[in-house]
Write an enzyme that holds these catalytic residues in place. Structure first.
Site, short mmCIF file in Angstrom:
data_model
loop_
_atom_site.label_atom_id
_atom_site.label_comp_id
_atom_site.label_asym_id
_atom_site.label_seq_id
_atom_site.Cartn_x
_atom_site.Cartn_y
_atom_site.Cartn_z
N VAL A 178 21.50 41.81 80.54
CA VAL A 178 22.96 41.67 81.84
C VAL A 178 22.42 43.20 82.61
CG1 VAL A 178 25.27 42.02 82.39
CG2 VAL A 178 24.56 40.84 80.29
N ASP B 161 36.32 37.57 71.38
CA ASP B 161 36.29 39.01 71.71
C ASP B 161 37.12 40.09 72.76
OD1 ASP B 161 34.73 41.08 70.80
OD2 ASP B 161 33.20 40.44 72.22
#
Length: 838
Positions: free
Chosen positions: A563, A694
């Protein structure tokens, strides 16, 4: 049964591999390093000879490495060297059959000798027929081998390249005034191919981007005039060329060294002809040719091989023709197996037809058995020895492996029987067992319980590990199979015993499926030609030019890839009308770029594409938007929003370092405003039956005016590695945010997301000053989930934050952590309650 089938399959594979190893085939230089008999005595005295000897006590038969017969002076010592360099004197070994020799060892005279009685340097000559002798040289052309420095140490030298020979001569190179003595050993294995020479056209030179690339056979040991004849070389040295022919296994070698190659410009018939001669008649089953296939540089596998056979004087008229199957897409070098149909011959002539401009070979090997027609030729030599030691070793290993695998199968069967017996044990025994184990933790947790103030048990309780209390299951990574069997659990588990799917049927976040939008995606990749995968509800998703992305920072790395935080130029022009973004159209837009690894397997690519498809349909002010994709070429990328204030966890941590305006009530209202936005985003996801799995402040981004959007970058960031716990090496889970049923049973539902929201709300109201359950270790957190399951008032809750209103903690936060998932509020109810509390 699956385990048994896997073992049987492995057994079949090993049997096949070992059986294939017994077939007469090309040897591996790294494995072919057995002593050939000078030390062990397998080589007879009559097979060791010399050009001369100093005395009878230093005759050739004493030239055995580390061998003391009790007579003689312990080494071969030639007569006084008659000329500088010692090119005349030699110690000769007859191996009685062709061998592949990879290593030689030398030693000086026995310890009782006087003077410098060892060879400091020497050369090697070898022969396959006893009449034509070849001087060995290394791959750089050096002929002299550095020998011994004293009379007792053994010096081993690799022969690079290896040699194929029956006769080997050691020739000392030294000053004539010195006395030289030698003891030697040869290392290798029997040359089972039987190939004594191949004849090929001389290799050509390629000019590649101004670089000279030479494809000559630089170690060929035969005649090299125009056509290479009566020798062996790189095609039989046991070294395979690399995928990129410009590079080599040999340090310092020139480009193209590993391959022998030809250009089709000098072969008007469209093929090269190679003739292979063997020591006697063989019954050939196949030929393996290692070829380069770098078609981007004009090199391809041969498109056809036509092989002729000769047993006597004439070539047989009916050849074997083979055409490789479908053209491989990979440019990797590979072996091509050419079937030879069990044809009998002592010579084979093969014509390899060009598949492109260049044809490059690095190795050729034959699989064959001895023909009965060759018995008369071998019968002429009654002293011929057949070295079958390798075959005996392979057979012994095969028998041992079969015995071990049979034992493993029996153990697996016995374990399965024993497991079924255990499953029939009484539920009461299981209940008592679990109660006894969990009871050990009561004292350790009691001081943390919200209803108790005593500190008697702090640090004194026995802390058991998670694995010991909840034995791991073979079919899922949850801590306990015992809990599933308890009667009190049956009513809350319902029909959702399948790992990862809740009672409401909601799928895992990792699977990235929205029930109303589920579609199969078998595509291994996306290109501009198949962007119709995103047609329908998202016809505005666009391909973004990669060159307009500027790397700013690596945010993290996960299983799918990396990322990156990037600036995107002209992104505003690429967005649809319904997408509003913070920032001006003139300045680059800050974005997060998820990038899939180029070497990702098909399943990872499918999951990545599925995530793109799902995110492209998410439309909510409090959910991070997928802005564009880069899928024309690898690596696949998705471009999402990234707000300028970063993630909520770091944002809240920075707040406590500043002076907060307003009183405590005003402070709470601002923080609850953030929670309202998260609840709004989760309400939208729950309307789609989408389970996040999450939810935490690390996975929420903050923009201007404290705008909050839910994301999923947290797991990939090293900053939050401590928030995740590895379950027995199988899964990485955010256990401090997870509900008890998610940890113990692997159930992820909307209700488990509600539990995580309660923890996230606790984080917000404490300004992320500490990790949830910071007083507990990871193992203790998991132990605490057992107390939630038992529901006997011993479970530990997160304490009320200092600035948290009582009604928020008592009516909302604690309700998110109720044992019964059905009693927890929905996100719709949470959103309403938080909105009214502001």
């Amino acid at each position: 049964m699956t385990s048994i089938m896997e073992v049987k399959l492995n057994l079949c594979c090993i049997v096949f591999i070992l059986a294939a190893a017994t077939v007469k085939a090309q040897v591996n230089p790294e494995m072919c390093r057995y002593p050939l008999g000078m030390t062990g005595g397998q080589i007879q005295d009559e097979d060791i000879s010399a050009s001369s000897q100093w005395s009878e006590s230093t005759a050739a038969r004493f030239g055995r490495l580390d061998f003391d017969t009790g007579d003689g002076d312990g080494a071969w010592c030639p007569d006084i060297m008659s000329e500088p360099g010692g090119f005349k004197e030699y110690l000769q070994v007859d191996l009685r059959s062709l061998h592949f020799i990879t290593l030689v060892g030398t030693q000086g005279r026995h310890a009782d000798g006087m003077g410098n009685e060892f060879a400091q340097r020497y050369r090697i000559k070898y022969s396959r027929d006893g009449s034509s002798w070849v001087g060995w040289h290394d791959r750089m052309g050096n002929q002299v081998i550095e020998g011994n420095k004293n009379t007792y140490d053994v010096v081993l030298k690799d022969l690079e390249p290896p040699i194929v020979a029956r006769f080997v001569r050691f020739m000392p190179v030294t000053d004539p005034s010195l006395i030289v003595c030698m003891r030697v050993e040869l290392y290798g294995c029997e040359w089972l191919d039987g190939l004594v020479s191949y004849s090929i056209p001389d290799g050509h030179q390629m000019i590649y981007r101004g670089l000279d690339v030479f494809f000559n056979d630089s170690v060929y040991d035969g005649a090299t005039a125009q056509r290479l004849t009566k020798g062996l070389g790189q095609l039989t040295d046991g070294t395979w060329g690399l995928d990129d022919f410009l590079h080599s296994h040999v340090p310092g070698a020139w480009p193209g060294y590993d391959y022998v190659g030809w250009s089709n410009k000098t072969f008007p018939k469209g093929y090269i002809e190679v003739v292979f001669d063997f020591d006697h008649i063989h019954n050939f089953t196949s030929m393996k040719v290692h070829c380069s296939n770098m078609f981007s540089r004009g090199v391809r596998l041969f498109r056809q091989a036509t092989c002729f056979f000769r047993s006597e004087s004439e070539w047989e008229p009916d050849p074997m023709t083979y055409r490789p199957s479908a053209e491989p897409l990979s440019q990797s070098a590979r072996f091509v197996t050419v079937p030879l149909g069990d044809r009998t011959a002592s010579s084979i002539k093969c014509r390899f037809h060009f598949g492109d401009q260049w044809l490059l070979f690095s190795e050729v090997a034959f699989q064959s058995v001895f023909s009965t027609r060759s018995c008369t030729s071998s019968g002429d030599d009654p002293t011929h020895k057949v070295d079958d030691s390798n075959t005996r070793i392979l057979i012994g290993c095969l028998v041992a492996i079969i015995a071990i695998l049979l034992t493993i199968i029996l153990i697996i069967l016995w374990r399965q029987v024993w497991q079924k017996m255990l499953e029939k044990a009484s539920r009461r025994w299981l209940d008592d067992e679990l109660t006894a184990r969990l009871a050990v933790q009561t004292q350790a947790f009691s001081f943390l319980h919200s209803s108790q103030s005593s500190e008697d048990g702090s640090g004194s309780g026995s802390i058991s590990t998670y694995e010991r209390i909840y034995p791991a299951s073979a079919d899922y990574q949850e801590p306990s199979r015992l809990i599933r069997k308890l009667p009190e659990f049956a009513e809350c588990s319902g029909s959702s015993s399948r790992a990862g799917v809740g009672s409401d049927g909601a799928p895992h976040y990792a699977e990235a499926d929205i029930i109303s939008l589920q579609e199969s995606s078998d595509s291994g990749s996306i290109t501009a030609a198949n962007m119709n995968l995103f047609a329908g509800s998202d016809s505005t998703l666009r391909e973004f030019p990669r060159e307009k992305l500027t790397f700013k920072e690596k945010l993290g790395e996960g299983q799918f890839g990396e990322v990156h935080l990037c600036e995107a130029e002209d992104m505003q022009d690429s967005l649809s009308e319904d997408t509003s973004m913070e920032g001006s159209s003139e300045s680059p837009l800050l974005v997060a770029v998820k990038m899939l690894r180029e070497d990702a397997n098909k399943n990872a690519r499918n999951d990545f594409l599925k995530e793109i498809r799902i995110m492209s349909r998410l439309r909510d002010p409090n959910i991070v938007r997928l802005l564009a994709v880069c899928v024309d070429t690898d690596p696949l990328c998705m471009i999402t929003e990234y707000m300028e204030n970063g993630d909520l966890n770091q944002f809240l941590r920075s707040l406590r370092l500043k002076t907060l305006t307003g009183g405590e009530a005003d402070h709470s209202v601002k923080l609850l405003g953030m929670a309202v936005q998260i609840a709004s985003g989760m309400k939208y996801l729950s309307s789609l039956n989408f389970v996040h799995r999450d939810l935490a402040t690390r996975n929420c981004l903050v923009g201007k005016n404290n705008t909050i959007k839910i994301a999923d970058f947290g797991m990939s960031r090293n900053l939050y590695r401590g928030d995740y716990f590895r379950i027995q090496g199988r899964a990485v889970l955010p256990i401090r945010w997870m509900s008890w049923e998610s940890i113990l049973l692997g159930k992820f539902t909307m209700a488990s997301d509600v539990w995580a929201f309660g923890v996230t709300l606790w984080e917000i109201l404490t300004l992320c000053k500490e990790q949830p359950y910071s007083q507990l270790s990871d193992e203790q957190v998991i132990e605490n989930t057992g107390e939630f399951f038992r529901n006997q008032g011993k479970q530990v809750y997160l304490p009320k934050p200092q600035c948290c209103p009582d009604r928020i903690y008592g009516d909302l936060m604690l309700s998110c952590w109720r044992r019964n998932a059905k009693e927890r509020p929905s996100f719709q109810e949470i959103h309403v309650q938080l909105t009214e509390s502001r």
